[in-house]
Structures are given as structure tokens and as C-alpha cells.
Design an enzyme around this catalytic site. Structure first.
Site, short mmCIF file in Angstrom:
data_model
loop_
_atom_site.label_atom_id
_atom_site.label_comp_id
_atom_site.label_asym_id
_atom_site.label_seq_id
_atom_site.Cartn_x
_atom_site.Cartn_y
_atom_site.Cartn_z
N GLU A 91 19.61 -26.60 -18.03
CA GLU A 91 19.28 -25.31 -17.42
C GLU A 91 20.53 -24.85 -16.67
O GLU A 91 20.98 -25.51 -15.74
CB GLU A 91 18.09 -25.47 -16.47
CG GLU A 91 17.69 -24.16 -15.80
CD GLU A 91 16.31 -24.20 -15.14
OE1 GLU A 91 15.61 -25.22 -15.27
OE2 GLU A 91 15.94 -23.20 -14.51
N GLU A 145 12.96 -17.10 -2.21
CA GLU A 145 13.39 -15.91 -2.95
C GLU A 145 12.70 -14.62 -2.50
O GLU A 145 12.85 -13.59 -3.16
CB GLU A 145 13.16 -16.14 -4.46
CG GLU A 145 14.10 -17.20 -5.03
CD GLU A 145 13.85 -17.54 -6.49
OE1 GLU A 145 14.75 -18.12 -7.11
OE2 GLU A 145 12.75 -17.26 -7.00
N THR A 148 13.28 -22.88 -17.41
CA THR A 148 12.61 -24.18 -17.26
C THR A 148 11.50 -24.33 -18.29
O THR A 148 11.37 -25.38 -18.93
CB THR A 148 12.02 -24.30 -15.83
OG1 THR A 148 13.07 -24.06 -14.89
CG2 THR A 148 11.44 -25.67 -15.59
P1 TTP Z 1 18.03 -19.82 -11.79
O1 TTP Z 1 19.18 -20.76 -12.00
O2 TTP Z 1 18.06 -18.55 -12.54
O3 TTP Z 1 16.72 -20.66 -12.08
P2 TTP Z 1 15.17 -20.25 -12.20
O4 TTP Z 1 14.42 -21.53 -12.09
O5 TTP Z 1 14.86 -19.19 -11.20
O6 TTP Z 1 15.09 -19.65 -13.64
P3 TTP Z 1 13.87 -19.73 -14.69
O7 TTP Z 1 12.71 -19.04 -14.06
O8 TTP Z 1 14.45 -18.98 -15.86
O9 TTP Z 1 13.60 -21.18 -14.96
O10 TTP Z 1 17.94 -19.46 -10.25
C1 TTP Z 1 17.55 -20.35 -9.26
C2 TTP Z 1 17.87 -19.77 -7.91
O11 TTP Z 1 19.19 -20.12 -7.54
C3 TTP Z 1 17.80 -18.26 -7.85
O12 TTP Z 1 17.24 -17.87 -6.60
C4 TTP Z 1 19.25 -17.84 -7.93
C5 TTP Z 1 19.98 -18.98 -7.28
N1 TTP Z 1 21.34 -19.24 -7.77
C6 TTP Z 1 22.42 -18.85 -7.00
O13 TTP Z 1 22.25 -18.23 -5.95
N2 TTP Z 1 23.67 -19.18 -7.42
C7 TTP Z 1 23.91 -19.84 -8.59
O14 TTP Z 1 25.08 -20.10 -8.93
C8 TTP Z 1 22.77 -20.19 -9.41
C9 TTP Z 1 23.00 -20.89 -10.72
C10 TTP Z 1 21.52 -19.87 -8.96
MG MG Z 2 13.93 -22.75 -13.60
#
Ligand code: TTP
Ligand code: MG
Length: 234
Positions: A102, A170, A33
Site C-alpha cells: 500500500e 482525518e 487496503t
Molecule cells: P493513504 O496512504 O491514502 O491511506 P488510506 O488508508 O487512507 O487509503 P485507502 O482508503 O485507499 O486504503 O492515507 C493515509 C493517511 O496518511 C491520510 O490521512 C493521508 C496521510 N498521508 C500523508 O499525510 N503523507 C503521506 O506521505 C502519506 C503516504 C499519507
Molecule cells: Mg488504507
């Protein structure tokens, strides 16, 4: 009296070139993000950030929270919803020259669904249904893909970032899960063990915020002028 035909057939009246489409990939907490927001200053770039916000509010239901709380029951509906929302973004029209997303359908498929099968949160039957969806989409829907930016990290670093960010859903995400997801990203993007739909640009996303800006600048020309040093696709 003849009727005026108000609708026009876009493909005949205004042939348009698909935008240069970039997927930002990398582990949870890699900085996807933040990376995308760096491109806010460009008028000709359409950003699609934080798909997780859609998953948190499905007509009032936090599907994202349910997936972590009761994963055996909710991982499958969650992943089908991820697939829908990704497909919506993949196919959404923009008149901008560059489209930055993203994540993509590909990381959901090659990383998360694979991890969930291995961890038994997805039953093999559910996994098979997901594969049939992905195969159908692949064969019937055009997914524009011109570049993948891989924000490469080490699991320990993203674990600390994720804890510091403190998304309540999470809480249960372990370092082991992040290691597993890391290996799946590596297999896919570095080793090409799964289909890569576009060339991959690898950035060191372990760096601290101030230093990471240089990495972002390094990637700008690749994204905005479609040049750069890439790992080849398979
Ligand atoms: P990410 O898609 O990795 O997004 P993020 O916002 O955490 O990454 P960043 O800090 O780099 O911006 O994950 C988002 C949440 O969704 C994370 O808890 C994992 C979950 N997820 C799934 O469980 N299944 C999926 O297919 C995807 C894409 C994410
Ligand atoms: Mg993100």
C-alpha cells in the site's frame, strides 16, 4: 581449533530473484487496503497494508494525529517518518513470489510532500531536506518496482468514503485537499510529469464495492502473471 563459520553470504549461497513488486496507489479513501486484502487468499503474495497504523504509534506517540493537529510543526517529522517506514517495507525481504505494498516512497514524495509545500505546511527548507533524502535514496538504494496499480477516483467520491470511514485524525481533511492530491496523482501517474518507476495499470475505483470486484479480478492476471495493458513508464 578453527571456528565454524556459521554465517553465509546470501548473494553467494542462495542467489535469489526479487519478488514481482507492486505498489497500490490512489487518493485517500480510494480503497487501497480493500484492494490489497483481496489478495489475501494467495499463498505466494506478501501483503503490506495500512502503513498508517505504524504512524499512529511511534513508541506510544500518534504522529499521524499530530501531523493534522499541528501541521506546521509536525508535517516535516511526519514525512521523514513516512519515508523511513516506506523504505523499511521497500527493502524488507520476502521469499514470496509477489510483493504488494500500500503506497510507496514515490507517492509520499510526488503527492504529499508537494501538496504540503504548496500549502505552506512544509517550509521550503524542510522540503529541500526531504528532496536530499529522496535523491540519496534513489542513488544508493535499490527500490524494486515492477507495476503500479492506480486506483483512480474522483475527489467527491473519496471525500464521502473518508467521511463515512471516520478516522478521527482525518476530521480536518477537506474536499479541496483531496482535489489537490487527486491532481498530483494524475500529474504523476496519468501524465508522467514526475518519474514513474514502473508501468501503471489504471482501475476505476469510483465503482461501488460489488462492481469493483470485477475491476480487481481484471487486475489479477497483471499482478500474478505480470501481463496486461499498461501505460508506459517514463
Ligand atoms: P493513504 O496512504 O491514502 O491511506 P488510506 O488508508 O487512507 O487509503 P485507502 O482508503 O485507499 O486504503 O492515507 C493515509 C493517511 O496518511 C491520510 O490521512 C493521508 C496521510 N498521508 C500523508 O499525510 N503523507 C503521506 O506521505 C502519506 C503516504 C499519507
Ligand atoms: Mg488504507
Amino acid at each position: 581449533m578453527s571456528k565454524v563459520l556459521k554465517t553465509s553470504i546470501p548473494s553467494l549461497s542462495s542467489p535469489r530473484k526479487a519478488p514481482f513488486t507492486v505498489f497500490i496507489e490512489g487518493n485517500i479513501g480510494a480503497g487501497k487496503t480493500t484492494f490489497l486484502n483481496h489478495f489475501k487468499k494467495y499463498d505466494d503474495v506478501r501483503l503490506y497494508t495500512e502503513p498508517v497504523e505504524k504512524w499512529r504509534n511511534v513508541q506510544g506517540i500518534n504522529l499521524f494525529e499530530l501531523m493534522y493537529k499541528e501541521s506546521h510543526k509536525w508535517a516535516f517529522p511526519f514525512q521523514t517518518y513516512v519515508t523511513l517506514t516506506m523504505l523499511q517495507t521497500h527493502t524488507e525481504y520476502t521469499s514470496k513470489r509477489v510483493k504488494l505494498m500500500e503506497r510507496s516512497l514515490y507517492s509520499a514524495r510526488h503527492c504529499f510532500v508537494e501538496a504540503m509545500l504548496a500549502n505552506n505546511t512544509l517550509h521550503k527548507g524542510m522540503y529541500n531536506i526531504m528532496q536530499e533524502w529522496y535523491n540519496y535514496i534513489n542513488e544508493n538504494i535499490h527500490i524494486q518496482a515492477d507495476l503500479i496499480v492506480y486506483l483512480r477516483t474522483t475527489p467527491e467520491v473519496v471525500y464521502e468514503r473518508m467521511k463515512a470511514r471516520g478516522r478521527s485524525e482525518e476530521d480536518s481533511v477537506s474536499l479541496d485537499y483531496l482535489k489537490q492530491l487527486h491532481d498530483l496523482h494524475e500529474d504523476w501517474l496519468m501524465h508522467g510529469r514526475k518519474h514513474r518507476p514502473a508501468p501503471v495499470l489504471v482501475l476505476n475505483a469510483d465503482l461501488d464495492m460489488d462492481k469493483i470486484c470485477d475491476e480487481y479480478v481484471r487486475s489479477e492476471s497483471s499482478i500474478l502473471r505480470s501481463q496486461g495493458q499498461f501505460i508506459s513508464t517514463n
